[in-house]
Write a protein that holds these residues in place. Structure first.
Motif, mmCIF file in Angstrom:
data_model
loop_
_atom_site.group_PDB
_atom_site.id
_atom_site.type_symbol
_atom_site.label_atom_id
_atom_site.label_comp_id
_atom_site.label_asym_id
_atom_site.label_seq_id
_atom_site.Cartn_x
_atom_site.Cartn_y
_atom_site.Cartn_z
ATOM 1 N N HIS A 219 -16.769 7.779 23.379
ATOM 2 C CA HIS A 219 -16.731 6.416 23.241
ATOM 3 C C HIS A 219 -15.707 5.803 22.491
ATOM 4 N N THR A 220 -15.518 4.368 22.872
ATOM 5 C CA THR A 220 -14.419 3.594 22.035
ATOM 6 C C THR A 220 -15.060 2.362 21.548
ATOM 7 N N VAL A 221 -14.182 1.657 20.593
ATOM 8 C CA VAL A 221 -14.520 0.236 20.181
ATOM 9 C C VAL A 221 -13.298 -0.291 19.924
ATOM 10 N N HIS A 223 -10.948 -3.012 18.032
ATOM 11 C CA HIS A 223 -10.895 -3.890 17.029
ATOM 12 C C HIS A 223 -10.202 -5.134 16.829
ATOM 13 N N PRO A 224 -10.644 -5.992 16.311
ATOM 14 C CA PRO A 224 -9.807 -7.400 16.496
ATOM 15 C C PRO A 224 -8.339 -7.336 16.047
ATOM 16 N N SER A 225 -7.931 -6.198 15.490
ATOM 17 C CA SER A 225 -6.547 -5.968 14.699
ATOM 18 C C SER A 225 -5.813 -5.755 16.072
ATOM 19 N N GLY A 226 -6.285 -5.224 17.247
ATOM 20 C CA GLY A 226 -5.401 -4.746 18.158
ATOM 21 C C GLY A 226 -5.532 -3.292 18.302
ATOM 22 N N HIS A 227 -6.357 -2.535 17.687
ATOM 23 C CA HIS A 227 -6.565 -1.099 17.674
ATOM 24 C C HIS A 227 -7.787 -0.618 18.244
ATOM 25 N N LEU A 228 -7.534 0.674 19.157
ATOM 26 C CA LEU A 228 -8.841 1.150 19.832
ATOM 27 C C LEU A 228 -9.213 2.328 18.723
ATOM 28 N N TYR A 229 -10.513 2.297 18.442
ATOM 29 C CA TYR A 229 -11.191 3.523 17.724
ATOM 30 C C TYR A 229 -11.901 4.298 18.672
ATOM 31 N N VAL A 230 -11.498 5.606 18.954
ATOM 32 C CA VAL A 230 -12.163 6.392 19.613
ATOM 33 C C VAL A 230 -12.815 7.777 18.897
ATOM 34 N N VAL A 231 -14.361 7.620 19.226
ATOM 35 C CA VAL A 231 -14.976 8.878 18.589
ATOM 36 C C VAL A 231 -14.885 10.121 19.602
ATOM 37 N N THR A 232 -14.861 11.171 18.900
ATOM 38 C CA THR A 232 -14.733 12.393 19.730
ATOM 39 C C THR A 232 -16.062 13.089 19.632
ATOM 40 N N GLU A 233 -16.803 13.873 20.674
ATOM 41 C CA GLU A 233 -17.877 14.616 20.801
ATOM 42 C C GLU A 233 -17.910 15.719 20.148
ATOM 43 N N PHE A 234 -16.694 16.691 20.443
ATOM 44 C CA PHE A 234 -16.771 18.032 20.032
ATOM 45 C C PHE A 234 -15.991 18.430 18.569
ATOM 46 N N SER A 235 -15.083 17.381 18.501
ATOM 47 C CA SER A 235 -14.203 17.757 17.140
ATOM 48 C C SER A 235 -14.665 16.777 16.039
ATOM 49 N N ARG A 236 -15.756 15.849 16.213
ATOM 50 C CA ARG A 236 -16.375 14.908 15.227
ATOM 51 C C ARG A 236 -15.230 14.428 14.440
ATOM 52 N N GLU A 237 -14.507 13.797 15.252
ATOM 53 C CA GLU A 237 -13.565 12.780 14.367
ATOM 54 C C GLU A 237 -13.252 11.450 15.135
ATOM 55 N N GLU A 267 -22.037 7.861 19.376
ATOM 56 C CA GLU A 267 -21.786 6.178 19.424
ATOM 57 C C GLU A 267 -20.862 5.894 18.337
ATOM 58 N N ILE A 268 -20.095 4.816 18.584
ATOM 59 C CA ILE A 268 -19.388 4.224 17.541
ATOM 60 C C ILE A 268 -19.549 2.549 17.604
ATOM 61 N N ALA A 269 -19.566 1.840 16.661
ATOM 62 C CA ALA A 269 -19.750 0.363 16.656
ATOM 63 C C ALA A 269 -19.008 -0.220 15.214
ATOM 64 N N LEU A 270 -18.817 -1.360 15.526
ATOM 65 C CA LEU A 270 -18.283 -2.089 14.410
ATOM 66 C C LEU A 270 -19.165 -2.842 13.658
ATOM 67 N N GLY A 271 -18.943 -2.923 12.412
ATOM 68 C CA GLY A 271 -19.680 -3.794 11.532
ATOM 69 C C GLY A 271 -19.803 -5.420 11.628
ATOM 70 N N ARG A 272 -20.297 -6.342 11.168
ATOM 71 C CA ARG A 272 -20.509 -7.540 11.461
ATOM 72 C C ARG A 272 -18.865 -8.186 11.573
ATOM 73 N N ASP A 273 -18.245 -7.947 10.298
ATOM 74 C CA ASP A 273 -17.056 -8.738 10.373
ATOM 75 C C ASP A 273 -15.794 -7.499 10.528
ATOM 76 N N ALA A 274 -16.089 -6.288 11.052
ATOM 77 C CA ALA A 274 -14.937 -5.521 11.688
ATOM 78 C C ALA A 274 -14.342 -4.672 10.364
ATOM 79 N N SER A 275 -15.035 -4.978 9.188
ATOM 80 C CA SER A 275 -14.400 -4.006 8.039
ATOM 81 C C SER A 275 -14.962 -2.900 8.011
ATOM 82 N N PHE A 276 -16.154 -2.553 8.687
ATOM 83 C CA PHE A 276 -16.755 -0.854 8.725
ATOM 84 C C PHE A 276 -16.705 -0.655 10.116
ATOM 85 N N VAL A 277 -16.941 0.587 9.948
ATOM 86 C CA VAL A 277 -16.986 1.472 11.591
ATOM 87 C C VAL A 277 -18.160 2.403 11.271
#
Length: 363
Positions: A219-221, A223-237, A267-277
């Protein structure tokens, strides 16, 4: 606040009856820090494992995973749904659905056969005209098959040696519309993040970004900065991706989430002000907390905390509250998040929900 709950029904070994309703605190506010309560079933459905809402109409879409189809429902009240047309076939193990911001189309991701399917939405929100996007290609299929080479050196065929080289299966798992109109999808089986451009009612493949072999992007989320964060199922990264000045997407870095051997990322989710994942780990049943650094291009581990549920498949953040569903313990729990550290505190509330797989906020 209200949430529709997706879940696994008997056809996938679950105990849900279809789409349900979860109440979190007062139903008429945007806060979810009050008591949780399962309001019961809204409508029967076969394993509606992922839900999505139309941006302007009172229509909900469900990925019917075992059936391999997308079903639209019209909201006829605060807690009532009726089918809006027949289910539309998508592909084997349809596990995710995403609706375009303009409400004109949706995308279904199919874990079973790797299909990414675009459907047009008519004026009432009904999905029609399913079209399968071009299939993915394995970025690692040119690597030598070590087992086959070893078998040949030993004077036997790969089949005689008990190792039959096979192609890796494609496993599409999620679609996401980005602010500029770009679409990204994950392929858990081929370790790909695929980048698409919608053109004339179709998806045109723009780029395949390969993650490490065997990592399993899930899954992905955005970020307002223009970056895509991707969580991996098997390697846990979690990996950070972004386009460069030419528009070509690149992997900027990756961070391990910890946990135990055998854990799988969820799953992956951003915090309220996008400072935490926030990232769920099934197995150890923990939640990894990462802080966003720099201009969004770096992530630092902060904590790994117990979720108090079994198999945290999905979670959402609403203001200062984290809601986590336990798919195998049949419950949803809530935590208050520390605004300074981002770390969840103790469980505040808990509700029994049968085999939950997804939480969708609704008004």
């Amino acid at each position: 606040m209200r949430f529709l709950t997706g879940g696994y029904t008997a056809d996938m070994g679950g105990e849900a009856a279809g789409i349900g309703m979860l109440h979190a605190g007062s139903a008429d506010t945007a806060y979810v820090d009050g008591a949780l309560g399962f309001g019961g079933d809204v409508i029967a459905a076969d394993s509606p494992s992922w839900l999505a809402a139309h941006p302007t109409r009172d229509v909900i879409y469900a990925a019917l995973e075992k059936t391999g189809a997308v079903q639209a429902y019209a909201r006829t009240g605060e807690s009532t749904l009726v089918p809006l047309g027949a289910a539309v076939p998508a592909g084997a193990a349809t596990c995710h659905v995403a609706v375009a911001p303009d409400g004109g189309s949706l995308l279904a991701a199919c874990w079973g056969d790797g299909s990414v399917v675009r459907m047009t939405l008519d004026a009432e929100g009904r999905p029609t005209d399913p079209r399968r996007a071009p299939a993915a290609s394995d970025p690692y299929d040119a690597e030598p098959d070590v087992d086959a080479i070893r078998a040949q050196v030993l004077g036997a065929t790969a089949e005689e040696a008990g190792e039959v080289p096979t192609a890796r299966p494609s496993r599409a798992h999620q679609s996401r519309y980005l602010p500029d109109g770009t679409v990204v999808t994950t392929d858990l089986g081929l370790d790909l993040v695929r980048v698409w451009r919608p053109v004339d009612g179709r998806l045109r493949a723009h780029q395949q970004v390969a993650l490490p072999r065997g990592s399993g992007p899930r899954h992905t989320v955005w970020h307002p900065s223009g970056h895509l964060y991707v969580v991996t199922e098997f390697s846990r990264e979690v990996f950070v991706l972004a386009p460069d000045a030419t528009g070509a997407w690149r992997v900027l870095g990756g961070v391990p989430l910890g946990g135990l051997a055998g854990d799988t990322g969820a799953e992956i989710a951003l915090g309220r002000d996008a400072s935490f994942v926030y990232l769920g780990l099934r197995g150890s049943d923990t939640m990894a907390v990462l802080r966003v650094r720099g201009g969004g291009d770096a992530l630092d581990p902060v904590a790994l905390v117990e979720t108090g549920v079994v198999w945290p498949r999905n979670h959402v953040v609403v203001r200062d509250t984290l809601l986590v569903e336990g798919a195998r313990s049949h419950e949803v729990v809530s935590f208050t998040l520390d605004p300074r550290t981002g770390v969840p505190g103790r469980i505040r509330h808990r509700a029994t929900v049968p085999s939950p797989t997804h939480l969708l906020p609704v008004r």
